[in-house]
Design an enzyme around this catalytic site. Sequence first.
Site, PDB file in Angstrom:
ATOM      1  N   GLU A 192      -5.854  -0.840   1.353  1.00 17.96           N
ATOM      2  CA  GLU A 192      -4.700  -1.478   1.999  1.00 17.96           C
ATOM      3  C   GLU A 192      -4.699  -2.968   1.676  1.00 17.96           C
ATOM      4  O   GLU A 192      -3.675  -3.535   1.293  1.00 17.96           O
ATOM      5  CB  GLU A 192      -4.769  -1.260   3.508  1.00 17.96           C
ATOM      6  CG  GLU A 192      -3.781  -2.081   4.303  1.00 17.96           C
ATOM      7  CD  GLU A 192      -4.234  -2.318   5.733  1.00 17.96           C
ATOM      8  OE1 GLU A 192      -4.081  -3.458   6.202  1.00 17.96           O
ATOM      9  OE2 GLU A 192      -4.734  -1.370   6.370  1.00 17.96           O
ATOM     10  N   GLU A 197     -12.356  -9.060   0.112  1.00 18.65           N
ATOM     11  CA  GLU A 197     -11.680  -8.029   0.889  1.00 18.65           C
ATOM     12  C   GLU A 197     -12.682  -7.054   1.537  1.00 18.65           C
ATOM     13  O   GLU A 197     -12.424  -6.552   2.624  1.00 18.65           O
ATOM     14  CB  GLU A 197     -10.658  -7.289   0.037  1.00 18.65           C
ATOM     15  CG  GLU A 197      -9.540  -8.191  -0.439  1.00 18.65           C
ATOM     16  CD  GLU A 197      -8.834  -8.961   0.681  1.00 18.65           C
ATOM     17  OE1 GLU A 197      -8.698  -8.436   1.802  1.00 18.65           O
ATOM     18  OE2 GLU A 197      -8.429 -10.109   0.426  1.00 18.65           O
TER      19      GLU A 197
END
Length: 99
Positions: free
Chosen positions: A21, A93
């Site tokens: 995502e 991330e």
Amino acid sequence: VDGAGARTAPVELVGLAHYLEHMLFQGSQKYPGVSFYKKQIGLRAGRCNASTAAETTNYFFEVDAGGFEEVLDVFAQFFVGAPLLDKSAAEREIEAVTN
């Protein structure tokens, strides 16, 4: 994205849906640049976000009607084009989704 949620990954890849995502927002071959998507949203008085649930990952954006087609093309490249999945963003991330 149905069937791509937090509980759909194998045990050894827990967090994969949430990680992806985040990674999709890093740009695409057609529209490279980590901030390109969010800049396009901002230029059109919009907003965007995503969330990972148990069985799904949800993405949304909202912009002025005049900018919809342009932003939709940028957004679509995350899924039908070639997302960058930039290695330079990978560690950042991973840190973001595990903390």
